[in-house]
Design an enzyme around this catalytic site. Sequence first.
Site, short mmCIF file in Angstrom:
data_model
loop_
_atom_site.label_atom_id
_atom_site.label_comp_id
_atom_site.label_asym_id
_atom_site.label_seq_id
_atom_site.Cartn_x
_atom_site.Cartn_y
_atom_site.Cartn_z
N SER A 63 0.80 -1.24 0.00
CA SER A 63 0.00 0.00 0.00
C SER A 63 0.82 1.28 0.00
O SER A 63 0.26 2.36 -0.17
CB SER A 63 -0.96 0.02 1.18
OG SER A 63 -2.05 -0.81 0.90
N LYS A 66 0.18 3.23 -2.94
CA LYS A 66 -0.99 4.11 -3.04
C LYS A 66 -0.60 5.58 -2.96
O LYS A 66 -1.26 6.43 -3.54
CB LYS A 66 -2.00 3.77 -1.93
CG LYS A 66 -2.62 2.39 -2.08
CD LYS A 66 -3.45 2.03 -0.86
CE LYS A 66 -4.06 0.63 -1.02
NZ LYS A 66 -4.63 0.11 0.22
N TYR A 188 -3.88 -2.75 -10.19
CA TYR A 188 -3.71 -2.45 -8.76
C TYR A 188 -2.80 -3.49 -8.09
O TYR A 188 -1.89 -3.13 -7.35
CB TYR A 188 -5.09 -2.40 -8.09
CG TYR A 188 -5.04 -2.38 -6.59
CD1 TYR A 188 -4.83 -1.19 -5.90
CD2 TYR A 188 -5.20 -3.55 -5.84
CE1 TYR A 188 -4.78 -1.16 -4.52
CE2 TYR A 188 -5.15 -3.53 -4.46
CZ TYR A 188 -4.94 -2.34 -3.80
OH TYR A 188 -4.87 -2.33 -2.44
N TYR A 240 -4.40 3.88 8.02
CA TYR A 240 -5.74 3.28 8.15
C TYR A 240 -6.40 3.66 9.47
O TYR A 240 -6.31 4.78 9.92
CB TYR A 240 -5.69 1.75 7.98
CG TYR A 240 -4.76 1.31 6.90
CD1 TYR A 240 -5.01 1.68 5.58
CD2 TYR A 240 -3.63 0.56 7.18
CE1 TYR A 240 -4.15 1.28 4.56
CE2 TYR A 240 -2.77 0.17 6.17
CZ TYR A 240 -3.04 0.54 4.88
OH TYR A 240 -2.20 0.16 3.89
N VAL A 258 1.09 -3.63 3.79
CA VAL A 258 1.08 -4.93 4.48
C VAL A 258 2.34 -5.76 4.20
O VAL A 258 2.51 -6.82 4.79
CB VAL A 258 -0.17 -5.78 4.16
CG1 VAL A 258 -1.42 -5.21 4.79
CG2 VAL A 258 -0.33 -6.03 2.68
N1 GLN Z 1 -2.31 -5.29 -2.02
C1 GLN Z 1 -2.84 -5.20 -0.70
C2 GLN Z 1 -4.35 -5.36 -0.71
O1 GLN Z 1 -5.00 -4.86 -1.56
C3 GLN Z 1 -2.44 -3.89 -0.10
C4 GLN Z 1 -2.99 -3.70 1.29
C5 GLN Z 1 -2.08 -2.96 2.20
O2 GLN Z 1 -0.88 -2.88 2.02
N2 GLN Z 1 -2.67 -2.48 3.27
O3 GLN Z 1 -4.91 -5.99 0.13
#
Ligand code: GLN
Length: 304
Positions: A63, A66, A188, A240, A258
Amino acid sequence: MNYAQILDQIHRDLQPYLGTGRVADYIPELANVPADSFGMAIVTPTGEVFRTGQADTRFSIQSISKLFACTLAFRLLGDALWERVGREPSGTAFNSLVQLEAEHGKPRNPFINAGALVVTDVLCRRFAHAENALVQFMQRLTGDPGIDYDLRVAQSELRHAHRNRAMAHFMASFGNLEMPPESVVDAYCRQCAISMSCVEVARAALFLSNGGIAPVSGERILDSSSTKRLSALMLTCGTYDAAGDFVFRVGLPAKSGVGGGIVAVLPGEMAVCVWSPALDSNGNSLAGVLALEWLTTYTGQSIF
Ligand code: GLN
């Protein structure tokens, strides 16, 4: 400030905590990384680099991507982006679907999965291969043409992306995706699978601590007002449902993933990235949050 010494002290103090927490295994390929891995790097706008542990080992940025995808989409759409994705903390897990129905398919922010899928949709509309556009952007920001996404991680996530598919289709039903949901999820997952080291991630984020200009190339990435806005979003939404606690403990805008990475910025001073794959219950690196908390405590530096 003796960053080298402080990083070494953090690394020493962290020993009892390394490996505590849970490595993400809902993307099976991520579970292959040793839970007690740890690296941390500080990069300054003048080009100094301070590192400890496995700061040059590449990991799955997940993430953290993002943040950079949102930067690209913000450059393309400007404030029109906020018509499709909000700017409020969600108060729910990063992969939650619950708010989407009540809020008519408009995700709370670009850093939860639903918001990131909308951002990827913007990129898919503009680029034939959104993930390659992002990879090239990361190469430009770091000056390293070797950065790429890990196909095995991407395929592993794609085989288990039921939630993200559900979200994409759900948002499409509200008219908030312009491209086919399957291709958005595909791009994604590939963008989440980009592999980078702590030094590389910190270097890529440096434009945020440098008024929007990437020190590596001198390129203006965002104007200073947009830089402020993106950093504000990191502060309120970058970790988050734990964003409040994270800001309380660390006091820096940050974005986690993650894969166990967290990147944080201190305007005018540094970008820092820490990596340790064992996660807390919110999906943030347990040792990583501690390391950043100690960094701002030992240095006395934060945005406050
Ligand atoms: N690729 C992961 C997902 O979509 C990314 C989530 C994350 O890093 N929080 O679940």
